[in-house]
Scaffold this motif. Sequence first.
Motif, PDB file in Angstrom:
ATOM      1  N   SER A 127      16.635  -0.926 -17.938  1.00 39.72           N
ATOM      2  CA  SER A 127      17.023   0.218 -17.401  1.00 39.72           C
ATOM      3  C   SER A 127      15.959   1.170 -17.262  1.00 39.72           C
ATOM      4  O   SER A 127      14.804   1.087 -18.119  1.00 39.72           O
ATOM      5  N   GLY A 128      15.529   1.950 -16.166  1.00 34.46           N
ATOM      6  CA  GLY A 128      14.293   2.627 -16.139  1.00 34.46           C
ATOM      7  C   GLY A 128      14.245   3.550 -14.825  1.00 34.46           C
ATOM      8  O   GLY A 128      15.317   3.448 -13.947  1.00 34.46           O
ATOM      9  N   VAL A 154      11.446  -4.672  -1.014  1.00 35.86           N
ATOM     10  CA  VAL A 154      12.344  -5.071  -2.179  1.00 35.86           C
ATOM     11  C   VAL A 154      14.046  -4.558  -1.905  1.00 35.86           C
ATOM     12  O   VAL A 154      14.745  -4.959  -2.432  1.00 35.86           O
ATOM     13  N   GLN A 155      14.106  -3.925  -0.792  1.00 34.30           N
ATOM     14  CA  GLN A 155      15.552  -3.267  -0.949  1.00 34.30           C
ATOM     15  C   GLN A 155      16.527  -4.374  -0.774  1.00 34.30           C
ATOM     16  O   GLN A 155      16.371  -5.263   0.181  1.00 34.30           O
ATOM     17  N   LYS A 176       0.780  -1.236  -0.074  1.00 39.55           N
ATOM     18  CA  LYS A 176       0.160  -0.113   0.029  1.00 39.55           C
ATOM     19  C   LYS A 176       0.785   1.120   0.071  1.00 39.55           C
ATOM     20  O   LYS A 176       0.227   2.490  -0.318  1.00 39.55           O
ATOM     21  N   SER A 177       2.205   1.144   0.328  1.00 42.23           N
ATOM     22  CA  SER A 177       2.752   2.331   0.287  1.00 42.23           C
ATOM     23  C   SER A 177       4.307   2.229  -0.130  1.00 42.23           C
ATOM     24  O   SER A 177       4.820   1.137  -0.405  1.00 42.23           O
ATOM     25  N   ARG A 178       5.141   3.468  -0.550  1.00 37.56           N
ATOM     26  CA  ARG A 178       6.258   3.502  -1.000  1.00 37.56           C
ATOM     27  C   ARG A 178       7.346   2.613   0.036  1.00 37.56           C
ATOM     28  O   ARG A 178       8.276   1.877  -0.094  1.00 37.56           O
ATOM     29  N   SER A 182      16.506   4.988  -4.943  1.00 35.26           N
ATOM     30  CA  SER A 182      16.543   6.420  -5.400  1.00 35.26           C
ATOM     31  C   SER A 182      15.715   6.438  -6.715  1.00 35.26           C
ATOM     32  O   SER A 182      15.577   7.522  -7.457  1.00 35.26           O
ATOM     33  N   GLY A 183      14.746   5.481  -7.163  1.00 33.07           N
ATOM     34  CA  GLY A 183      13.859   5.523  -8.075  1.00 33.07           C
ATOM     35  C   GLY A 183      14.415   4.913  -9.342  1.00 33.07           C
ATOM     36  O   GLY A 183      13.882   5.271 -10.575  1.00 33.07           O
TER      37      GLY A 183
END
Length: 121
Positions: free
Chosen positions: A69-70, A39-40, A30-32, A56-57
Amino acid sequence: MSAIRKLCVLGALCATLTAPLAAHAFEKVKSRDQFLEIVQGKDLRLTGIKVNVTPSGQIKGRAYGFGVSGEWQWRNGYFCRSLFWGKTDLGPNCQQVEVQGNTIRFTSDKGTGQFADLKMR
């Protein structure tokens, strides 16, 4: 099935669909912060695909012999990404994310499209 179609879900990485696990077994992310906690430091893997999603996105990795990549952001409860597979632009897509154990499921088109289950290692 073409490699591009197989990449559709994290690209929409919607690839090879195996027998789905029971829907109730997956918990919606539900959240970032929750997503990053899950996943970190882990690689997301599916046969022929290995990607990493950074805090960092950034999205980095390889799929079927080409670089991936993205960029991604968390927007209104969805993982929203833009993705390249080699030189092929897979475009933007916002995806519902669910988790069950060491499996993370990305479902394209805000949960209404195809899905891919990736193993986290």
